[in-house]
Design an enzyme around this catalytic site. Structure first.
Site: not given
Ligand code: RIB
Length: 292
Positions: A242, A266
């Site tokens: 994320d 990165n």
């Molecule tokens: O990408 C990580 C997330 O994936 C976590 O925070 C969890 O909520 C899952 O959905």
């Protein structure tokens, strides 16, 4: 300041740390239990805000105490929640995470995130129109991802699609997105009829395959390029993808080159894994720039 609109999930992460992962039918003793904000959409919104973007979240929470805590966390991180609605008689999304043996395993229960429908998103069309970049993931209904990809194309707004968790996507959705960022597993699901090399070649400067500590690969129209990541001491990899996606969106929206944007992403992702929790290690702008 670039304007980023995130359309996606907001959840509470219920995280158990354990020395070993239980097998089917097995019970093991864990070390600790913590409840921290998560959800791929929310994580990307918070990461982009910490990296200096003006961030607007479009999503849903439940009308429970997790929903209240999720909204509070957005506000503390400077994310605009005008377009995040609590859904009556519905639980907030939750992610049930086991951290063991150096990696995580996650079961997501979508809860209120299932209410992020095309009809719900349409109400925020005027906001989407003004975005420098829209970010979307797949913890919301499939038809919403399809709708948003068409809408962004029609409005001529760049869309970064993070196809996580993995599910097949139509050719129309893949073609409409400006950027797609699968990991190796998601790439195998998206491009199941061909090798990742040929998929990268088919979508030059658009598909970036993330490979964790090995960095990210793409095809620049002439050759395949790997932008390496950085070595760090890993505490928790949750949320690294994320952070990568948010940082990539911010950098591309700011007009950085693809290589510079991938280095920035990165770097941000490598810093995020040095602390516990999906959002715990997400860096702010100056932390990333100092390391670069
Ligand atoms: O990408 C990580 C997330 O994936 C976590 O925070 C969890 O909520 C899952 O959905």
């Amino acid at each position: 300041m670039v304007k980023i609109v995130v359309i996606g999930s907001s959840s509470m992460d219920l995280v158990v740390t354990s020395d070993q992962r239980p097998g089917a039918g097995e019970t093991v003793l864990g070390r600790s239990f913590k409840t921290v904000p998560g959800g791929k959409g929310a994580n990307q919104a918070v990461a982009a805000a910490r990296l200096g973007a003006e961030v607007y979240m479009i999503g849903c929470v439940g009308d429970d105490h997790y929903g209240t805590a999720i909204l509070e966390n957005f506000k503390q991180n400077g994310v605009d929640v005008t377009n995040v609605e609590p859904i009556t008689d519905t639980e907030s999304g939750t992610a049930h995470i086991i951290l063991a043996e150096g990696d995580n395993s996650i079961v997501v229960v979508k809860g209120a995130n299932d209410s992020v429908t095309p009809h719900y998103v349409k109400k925020s069309e005027s906001l989407i129109k003004q975005a420098d970049m829209v970010l979307i993931q797949q913890e919301i209904p499939e038809e919403t991802v399809e709708y948003v990809s068409e809408l962004c194309k029609e409005l001529d707004v760049p869309l970064l699609l993070n196809p996580a968790p993995a599910r097949p996507l139509s050719k129309e959705v893949i073609d409409s997105a400006s950027y797609i960022t699968p990991n190796e597993h998601e790439a195998a699901v998206l491009f199941d009829d061909r090798s990742t090399e040929s998929a990268l070649k088919q979508y030059p400067n658009k598909v970036f395959i993330t490979e964790g500590k090995n960095g990210a690969r793409y095809f620049d129209g002439d050759k395949e390029i790997t932008v390496p990541s950085y070595r760090v001491e890993v505490i928790d990899t949750t949320g690294a993808g994320d952070t990568f996606n948010a940082a990539l969106a911010v950098a591309l929206a700011e007009g950085k080159s693809i290589t510079e944007s991938l280095q920035f992403a990165n770097r941000a992702a490598s810093l995020s894994v040095t602390k516990f929790g999906a959002q715990g290690g997400m860096p702010n702008r100056s932390e990333v720039e100092e390391c670069l």
